[in-house]
Scaffold this motif. Structure first.
Motif, PDB file in Angstrom:
ATOM      1  N   ARG A 104      26.611  45.534  23.873  1.00 33.19           N
ATOM      2  CA  ARG A 104      27.722  45.602  24.809  1.00 33.19           C
ATOM      3  C   ARG A 104      27.696  46.912  25.587  1.00 33.19           C
ATOM      4  O   ARG A 104      27.937  46.940  26.799  1.00 33.19           O
ATOM      5  CB  ARG A 104      29.054  45.473  24.049  1.00 33.19           C
ATOM      6  N   LEU A 105      27.357  47.981  24.881  1.00 30.96           N
ATOM      7  CA  LEU A 105      27.274  49.284  25.554  1.00 30.96           C
ATOM      8  C   LEU A 105      26.167  49.256  26.611  1.00 30.96           C
ATOM      9  O   LEU A 105      26.316  49.805  27.708  1.00 30.96           O
ATOM     10  CB  LEU A 105      27.002  50.390  24.529  1.00 30.96           C
ATOM     11  N   GLU A 106      25.077  48.579  26.291  1.00 32.56           N
ATOM     12  CA  GLU A 106      23.978  48.509  27.254  1.00 32.56           C
ATOM     13  C   GLU A 106      24.370  47.715  28.495  1.00 32.56           C
ATOM     14  O   GLU A 106      23.978  48.061  29.609  1.00 32.56           O
ATOM     15  CB  GLU A 106      22.741  47.885  26.613  1.00 32.56           C
ATOM     16  N   ILE A 107      25.143  46.661  28.276  1.00 30.08           N
ATOM     17  CA  ILE A 107      25.598  45.887  29.432  1.00 30.08           C
ATOM     18  C   ILE A 107      26.534  46.740  30.280  1.00 30.08           C
ATOM     19  O   ILE A 107      26.421  46.787  31.511  1.00 30.08           O
ATOM     20  CB  ILE A 107      26.267  44.567  28.969  1.00 30.08           C
ATOM     21  N   ALA A 108      27.412  47.473  29.619  1.00 30.46           N
ATOM     22  CA  ALA A 108      28.316  48.375  30.340  1.00 30.46           C
ATOM     23  C   ALA A 108      27.501  49.383  31.152  1.00 30.46           C
ATOM     24  O   ALA A 108      27.777  49.644  32.323  1.00 30.46           O
ATOM     25  CB  ALA A 108      29.216  49.109  29.351  1.00 30.46           C
ATOM     26  N   ARG A 109      26.475  49.918  30.523  1.00 33.52           N
ATOM     27  CA  ARG A 109      25.645  50.915  31.192  1.00 33.52           C
ATOM     28  C   ARG A 109      24.929  50.319  32.399  1.00 33.52           C
ATOM     29  O   ARG A 109      24.832  50.946  33.448  1.00 33.52           O
ATOM     30  CB  ARG A 109      24.622  51.481  30.193  1.00 33.52           C
ATOM     31  N   GLY A 110      24.444  49.071  32.221  1.00 33.15           N
ATOM     32  CA  GLY A 110      23.721  48.426  33.308  1.00 33.15           C
ATOM     33  C   GLY A 110      24.581  48.219  34.555  1.00 33.15           C
ATOM     34  O   GLY A 110      24.058  48.041  35.648  1.00 33.15           O
ATOM     35  N   LEU A 111      25.911  48.241  34.375  1.00 35.26           N
ATOM     36  CA  LEU A 111      26.807  47.969  35.502  1.00 35.26           C
ATOM     37  C   LEU A 111      27.387  49.214  36.138  1.00 35.26           C
ATOM     38  O   LEU A 111      28.039  49.152  37.183  1.00 35.26           O
ATOM     39  CB  LEU A 111      27.970  47.110  35.002  1.00 35.26           C
ATOM     40  N   LEU A 112      27.137  50.339  35.505  1.00 35.65           N
ATOM     41  CA  LEU A 112      27.800  51.579  35.882  1.00 35.65           C
ATOM     42  C   LEU A 112      27.513  51.990  37.325  1.00 35.65           C
ATOM     43  O   LEU A 112      28.369  52.558  37.995  1.00 35.65           O
ATOM     44  CB  LEU A 112      27.326  52.670  34.915  1.00 35.65           C
ATOM     45  N   HIS A 113      26.331  51.704  37.806  1.00 36.10           N
ATOM     46  CA  HIS A 113      25.968  52.168  39.151  1.00 36.10           C
ATOM     47  C   HIS A 113      26.093  51.041  40.184  1.00 36.10           C
ATOM     48  O   HIS A 113      25.491  51.125  41.242  1.00 36.10           O
ATOM     49  CB  HIS A 113      24.564  52.759  39.151  1.00 36.10           C
ATOM     50  N   TYR A 114      26.893  50.023  39.879  1.00 36.63           N
ATOM     51  CA  TYR A 114      27.109  48.883  40.771  1.00 36.63           C
ATOM     52  C   TYR A 114      25.794  48.328  41.308  1.00 36.63           C
ATOM     53  O   TYR A 114      25.537  48.366  42.512  1.00 36.63           O
ATOM     54  CB  TYR A 114      28.013  49.288  41.954  1.00 36.63           C
ATOM     55  N   PRO A 115      24.962  47.808  40.443  1.00 37.76           N
ATOM     56  CA  PRO A 115      23.676  47.290  40.906  1.00 37.76           C
ATOM     57  C   PRO A 115      23.867  45.998  41.693  1.00 37.76           C
ATOM     58  O   PRO A 115      24.869  45.299  41.518  1.00 37.76           O
ATOM     59  CB  PRO A 115      22.924  47.020  39.611  1.00 37.76           C
ATOM     60  N   LYS A 116      22.914  45.708  42.568  1.00 34.04           N
ATOM     61  CA  LYS A 116      22.930  44.431  43.279  1.00 34.04           C
ATOM     62  C   LYS A 116      22.502  43.314  42.335  1.00 34.04           C
ATOM     63  O   LYS A 116      22.997  42.202  42.404  1.00 34.04           O
ATOM     64  CB  LYS A 116      21.967  44.464  44.480  1.00 34.04           C
TER      65      LYS A 116
END
Lengths: 247, 331
Positions: B142-154
């Motif tokens: 879950r933390l990794e998913i949160a991290r993956g979204l932190l920079h608003y990726p396309k």
């Protein structure tokens, strides 16, 4: 291609991790203390010059600490690979060269902190350090640490698992340490060993440290510094190259 | 303009061709799934798309940037959740997120706000100052998913996002993924070998041995199977299959055996209105039927139909050898 901000971020992470690990900082003091006070006292007594010998090896032990800490810090890249964090770094939008430089500065900063901590032993070995000497020592320690960390990065970039670490210890770190003249003067050595001593970059680093701390030296200070600096330049170039080829 | 365009992409590891010239497009805002067994080439393709591997040939364009020529721009456009954890376990959850935000150049003024939001989304706010090494597997994911979204990726890449997680956590993660798609219009590209997971996708590419064998919506793929799936266990599968072929003109297949020593563990066939066929079958067919199972087609059936083998078929044959090599290749 190289972003200073990126270097800072990579550096900051290494420093945070280091400062968190208090046990490691203390443990890293124990080994040099043993070499200095036990081996130094014992061998010094054996050759009948106890006090002089401890003073003589004191800069050598600082060099040893720089060597071990630098390589250990660089080898943390292999841990990062095993724990997967290296991927997070490698897919980040910063260049590989930036990562290599950040790692080199992180490792050398940590090694310098450990080296600096050894300066508190100075009064116990009968060395008095002036403020200027400490400043000079900082500069030389940084050069040594930076070169050695860069070398460690070159190795770590090739090393896929920690299983290879024993090899690094036996075939790289111990020879570099023992041939550097940390524990004995570089006089009257047989030719084969003399050659190896001259090939060891740590020889020049420790010679420079010894020059500053107790004034004894085999080479001139500029010569030693140029040797360390050139070694460092070659190693950081290799490190950057190795990191750019990481998959 | 598609957010991802892949043309004739290949990747070889030595003699082994892990990806054999695949082409596909992903539209913005889609949840696009790569479905296939371990070693089919899913992770290799993702690694190429996220610039961790260079392709042997072919082209991949993401957010209008070529993955080979503009790796830094591509990396800025994507978020990644790897199959294996990629967190710094000696840092706290918050520190991991801060590192990520910094390295992806999230403006300082927004950093705290975004970290707070993603932590709330994955319900880790209360544990944010714990070292990650003390987290459970589900919490790490879950933390990794949160991290993956932190920079608003396309595009958010999720490589087997729920592998090894308990069903509750899997549901939890899927709720997040659907929310994300709704709120941020993030394109999600995921790989999975769980069929039920693939059903959540807008479109699915079925991949096997490095080739895309089908690409469509889950319902269209299932429509290919045609009608219901009827599975029979009989005293003698070979004879039963032969009879059904002769008497009813059915295309009967054997269910691959799960135990050694037998060739099959039942037979199955597709049929329209299977519920009405069962009484007829029992009345007219002179077979030693042990059990009957009727069900709507699933993606498992689609996969079996398209590739001729089940997705979780793990036997010591050439394919396992092939897959073992694939696994080495993606390290």
């Amino acid at each position: 291609m190289i972003s200073l901000r990126g270097v800072y971020i990579i550096w900051l992470r290494d420093i945070k991790r280091f400062l968190r690990d208090r046990a490691r900082i203390i443990a890293a003091m124990a080994q040099p203390a043993l070499y200095l006070f036990v081996l130094g006292t014992g061998l010094g007594a054996a050759i009948g010059r106890s006090g002089d010998y401890i003073k003589f090896i004191y800069p050598g032990i600082i060099g040893m600490t720089l060597l071990f800490t630098s390589i250990f810090s660089a080898i943390s890249i292999v841990w990062d690979r095993e724990f997967g964090f290296l991927k997070e770094i490698l897919v980040a939008p910063i260049s590989r060269s930036t990562v290599a430089l950040g790692k080199a500065f992180g490792g050398s900063t940590i090694a310098m902190i450990q080296g600096t901590m050894l300066l508190i032993f100075a009064p116990f070995v009968g060395v008095s350090l002036s403020f200027l000497m400490v400043l000079k020592l900082f500069a030389v320690m940084f050069l040594i640490a930076f070169s050695l960390t860069s070398m460690g990065i070159v190795v770590a970039a090739r090393l896929k698992t920690m299983e290879g670490f024993q090899m690094i210890m036996n075939f790289l770190m111990m020879p570099l340490f023992l041939l550097s003249g940390a524990m004995f003067p570089l006089k009257g050595l047989p030719e084969w060993m003399n050659f190896l001593v001259k090939m060891d970059p740590l020889t020049y680093g420790i010679d420079a440290l010894r020059y500053i701390v107790i004034g004894i030296h085999s080479y001139s200070l500029p010569y030693s510094l140029v040797m360390v600096l050139s070694f460092g330049a070659v190693m950081i170039s290799f490190a950057i190259y190795a990191f750019n080829r990481q998959n | 303009m598609s957010i991802i365009e892949v043309n004739n992409l290949t990747k070889k590891f030595g003699d082994i061709e892990a990806v054999k010239g695949i082409s596909f497009k992903v539209e913005e805002g889609e949840v696009f799934g790569f479905l296939g067994p371990n070693g089919a080439g899913k992770t290799t393709t993702i690694n190429i798309l996220c610039t961790l591997l260079n392709p042997t040939s072919g082209e991949a364009v993401l957010n209008n940037f070529n993955v080979v020529n503009n790796p830094n721009e591509v990396r800025r456009s994507i978020g990644l959740v790897f199959q294996d954890p990629s967190l710094d376990e000696r840092l706290t959850a918050r520190e991991n997120l801060e590192f990520h935000a910094m390295i992806y150049n999230v403006p300082r003024s927004e950093r705290n706000e975004r970290i707070k939001n993603v932590l709330e989304m994955v319900e880790l706010s209360e544990r944010q100052n714990d070292l990650v090494r003390n987290y459970s597997g589900g919490m790490k994911r879950r933390l990794e998913i949160a991290r993956g979204l932190l920079h608003y990726p396309k595009v958010l890449f999720l490589d087997e996002p729920t592998i090894g997680l308990d069903p509750q956590t899997r549901n939890h993660i899927w709720t997040h993924i659907r929310e994300l798609k709704k709120k941020e219009n993030v394109t999600v590209f995921l790989t999975t070998h769980y069929m039920d997971e693939a059903e959540n996708c807008s479109r699915i590419a079925v991949i096997d041995y490095g080739e895309i064998v089908a690409l469509d919506t889950p319902s269209n793929l299932k429509a290919q199977v045609g009608g219901d799936v009827l599975t029979l266990k009989t005293g003698n599968d070979e004879i039963a299959a032969l009879r059904l072929k002769e008497d009813f003109g059915l295309d009967v297949k054997l269910v691959p055996s799960e135990s050694e020593g037998t060739n099959s563990s039942g037979i199955y066939f597709e049929i329209e209105n299977g519920d009405k066929f069962i009484p007829k079958l029992i009345k007219e067919a002179d077979l030693n039927i042990l059990s009957i199972n009727l069900r709507k087609p699933t993606l498992d059936d689609v996969f079996l139909k398209l590739t001729g083998h089940a997705i979780r078929e793990e036997k010591a044959d050439v394919s396992t050898f092939h897959r073992a090599h694939m696994r080495m290749g993606r390290r």
